[in-house]
Design an enzyme around this catalytic site. Structure first.
Site, short mmCIF file in Angstrom:
data_model
loop_
_atom_site.label_atom_id
_atom_site.label_comp_id
_atom_site.label_asym_id
_atom_site.label_seq_id
_atom_site.Cartn_x
_atom_site.Cartn_y
_atom_site.Cartn_z
N ARG A 123 0.53 5.27 -7.78
CA ARG A 123 -0.76 6.11 -8.34
C ARG A 123 -0.16 7.53 -8.78
O ARG A 123 -0.58 8.15 -9.67
CB ARG A 123 -1.66 6.26 -7.30
CG ARG A 123 -2.41 5.01 -7.09
CD ARG A 123 -3.41 4.86 -5.68
NE ARG A 123 -4.22 3.86 -5.84
CZ ARG A 123 -4.91 3.54 -4.73
NH1 ARG A 123 -4.71 4.06 -3.67
NH2 ARG A 123 -6.15 2.59 -4.86
N HIS A 165 -5.88 -1.62 -6.93
CA HIS A 165 -6.46 -1.94 -5.59
C HIS A 165 -5.28 -2.78 -4.87
O HIS A 165 -4.75 -3.78 -5.53
CB HIS A 165 -7.81 -2.75 -5.79
CG HIS A 165 -7.97 -3.24 -4.45
ND1 HIS A 165 -8.67 -3.00 -3.63
CD2 HIS A 165 -7.89 -4.75 -4.10
CE1 HIS A 165 -8.77 -3.56 -2.55
NE2 HIS A 165 -8.58 -4.74 -2.77
N THR A 177 -5.45 7.27 -2.11
CA THR A 177 -6.33 6.85 -2.98
C THR A 177 -6.52 7.85 -4.25
O THR A 177 -6.81 7.46 -5.46
CB THR A 177 -7.88 6.76 -2.22
OG1 THR A 177 -7.63 5.86 -1.21
CG2 THR A 177 -8.98 6.20 -3.11
N ASN A 197 -7.13 5.17 -10.27
CA ASN A 197 -6.10 5.16 -9.72
C ASN A 197 -5.52 3.67 -9.77
O ASN A 197 -4.48 3.30 -9.05
CB ASN A 197 -6.41 5.48 -8.16
CG ASN A 197 -7.24 4.49 -7.43
OD1 ASN A 197 -7.61 3.49 -7.93
ND2 ASN A 197 -7.79 4.75 -6.30
N ARG A 213 0.84 -1.12 0.05
CA ARG A 213 -0.10 -0.06 0.05
C ARG A 213 0.78 1.21 -0.01
O ARG A 213 0.66 2.33 -0.53
CB ARG A 213 -0.91 -0.04 1.20
CG ARG A 213 -1.95 -1.04 0.79
CD ARG A 213 -3.05 -1.17 1.86
NE ARG A 213 -3.89 0.12 2.25
CZ ARG A 213 -4.97 0.41 1.32
NH1 ARG A 213 -5.39 -0.23 0.45
NH2 ARG A 213 -5.69 1.71 1.76
P1 GDP Z 1 -8.20 2.34 -1.65
O1 GDP Z 1 -7.64 1.60 -0.77
O2 GDP Z 1 -7.28 3.51 -1.67
O3 GDP Z 1 -8.41 1.83 -2.97
O4 GDP Z 1 -9.60 3.28 -1.32
P2 GDP Z 1 -10.97 2.71 -0.89
O5 GDP Z 1 -10.63 0.99 -0.82
O6 GDP Z 1 -11.28 3.50 0.23
O7 GDP Z 1 -11.64 3.04 -2.09
C1 GDP Z 1 -11.90 2.06 -2.93
C2 GDP Z 1 -12.01 2.85 -4.41
O8 GDP Z 1 -13.23 3.55 -4.37
C3 GDP Z 1 -10.89 3.78 -4.70
O9 GDP Z 1 -9.64 3.25 -5.32
C4 GDP Z 1 -11.47 4.80 -5.47
O10 GDP Z 1 -11.70 4.29 -7.00
C5 GDP Z 1 -13.12 4.81 -5.26
N1 GDP Z 1 -13.26 5.95 -4.15
C6 GDP Z 1 -13.08 5.60 -2.75
N2 GDP Z 1 -13.63 6.81 -1.93
C7 GDP Z 1 -13.78 7.66 -2.99
C8 GDP Z 1 -14.08 9.17 -3.25
O11 GDP Z 1 -14.30 9.84 -1.96
N3 GDP Z 1 -14.40 9.78 -4.58
C9 GDP Z 1 -14.19 9.15 -5.42
N4 GDP Z 1 -14.63 9.75 -6.73
N5 GDP Z 1 -13.97 7.78 -5.69
C10 GDP Z 1 -13.60 7.03 -4.33
#
Ligand code: GDP
Length: 147
Positions: free
Chosen positions: A107, A130, A96, A127, A90
């Site tokens: 990213r 995952h 994110t 991004n 990570r």
């Molecule tokens: P990650 O672990 O950094 O991938 O983040 P999360 O698991 O919280 O979110 C999963 C995916 O949902 C992210 O990689 C983004 O593509 C999307 N996402 C999450 N939060 C947001 C947000 O606040 N806005 C937008 N546009 N996309 C989001």
């Protein structure tokens, strides 16, 4: 736990970045345990993002995820290495929102996308990748995507 799960999202696949991104992990000393390409269906992606869909309050977020993923190909990997691999992966991936990510992260290096641009275009932020965030997610996501 010395394993983790990653998925290269449709934006990375369409840009032909799979091998280049994976090299960041193998160069860091990690080993590819298994990998596959998967054509995504609605059930898979809703299951994968169940908690995120419950957490994110953006109107239409679920529909955006479905449009971005369903019918597209993703690459899934189990990587192994030393204790702490979940956090290390990570760290290499970055935060994110790509526009906030350091240029040394995956990213930050390959994407300039932002939440604002994504909202304007009615899609999730692109991004590229995952990565599981806990041992429980590694177990759940590995069995969801590989079995
Ligand atoms: P990650 O672990 O950094 O991938 O983040 P999360 O698991 O919280 O979110 C999963 C995916 O949902 C992210 O990689 C983004 O593509 C999307 N996402 C999450 N939060 C947001 C947000 O606040 N806005 C937008 N546009 N996309 C989001």
């Amino acid at each position: 736990m010395n394993k983790t799960f990653i998925m290269l999202k449709p934006d990375a696949m369409k840009r032909g970045l799979e091998q280049e991104i994976i090299k960041h992990f193998t160069d860091d000393g990690m080993t590819i345990e298994k990998s596959n390409h998967v054509l995504v269906n609605e059930e898979l992606i809703l299951n994968h993002y169940k908690e995120v869909i419950e957490k994110v309050t953006i109107v239409g977020f679920k529909e955006r995820l479905l449009r971005e993923f369903v019918g597209e190909t993703v690459a899934i990997y189990v990587l192994s290495g030393t204790e702490g691999i979940i956090e290390r992966v990570r760290e290499l991936v970055g935060p994110t929102e790509p526009v906030k990510a350091d240029k040394h992260t995956i990213r930050g290096k390959y994407s300039q996308d932002s939440y604002a641009l994504a909202a304007d275009e009615d899609r999730p932020v692109r991004n590229l990748i995952h990565a599981s965030d806990s041992p429980e997610s590694v177990i759940k996501e590995t069995s969801l995507w590989f079995d």
